[in-house]
Scaffold this motif. Sequence first.
Motif, PDB file in Angstrom:
ATOM      1  N   LEU A  35       0.829  -1.210   0.000  1.00 35.25           N
ATOM      2  CA  LEU A  35       0.000   0.000   0.000  1.00 35.25           C
ATOM      3  C   LEU A  35       0.862   1.257   0.000  1.00 35.25           C
ATOM      4  O   LEU A  35       0.512   2.251  -0.646  1.00 35.25           O
ATOM      5  N   ILE A  38       1.976   2.730  -3.383  1.00 36.80           N
ATOM      6  CA  ILE A  38       0.980   3.360  -4.259  1.00 36.80           C
ATOM      7  C   ILE A  38       0.649   4.740  -3.686  1.00 36.80           C
ATOM      8  O   ILE A  38       0.266   4.846  -2.522  1.00 36.80           O
ATOM      9  N   ARG A  45      -6.672   1.604  -3.364  1.00 36.68           N
ATOM     10  CA  ARG A  45      -5.325   1.059  -3.206  1.00 36.68           C
ATOM     11  C   ARG A  45      -5.311  -0.387  -2.706  1.00 36.68           C
ATOM     12  O   ARG A  45      -4.595  -1.207  -3.277  1.00 36.68           O
TER      13      ARG A  45
END
Length: 132
Positions: A35, A38, A45
């Motif tokens: 996560l 991103i 996400r």
Amino acid sequence: MMTKEYRFALAARFAMTIMLLATGIAHFVYVKGMLLMIPEYIPFRPTIVYVTGIVEIIAGMLLLIPRYQKKAEVFLILFFVLLLPFNIYACMLHVDMEKGNYEGDGLLYLWYRIPLQVFFIAWVYFSACRSS
């Protein structure tokens, strides 16, 4: 009768499949770290992390099925190219994917990640595209 070149290409596709299975599974084991790779402005996400893990696993398996080998090869080359900006982003933030924090190697990681990404692209091309 299999030629030596075909056996090499098949072994290379099998090895790439194993690598993609491992990285695909990592999307479920290291969710927090994935996560962080991103940018927060990108929606969904967690879904992206899980879906890309599934995609890696499926694409890897498709490399071993002659009927889908060429499509999987083209997809994986594009996929590896599209992942590179996320790896650069994560390096800039010093993301440690396994620990899920911002204490990773940072930009030093790119010194091997970019050549590794190019290697994966060439690996897929020469073992799937050129051998078919």
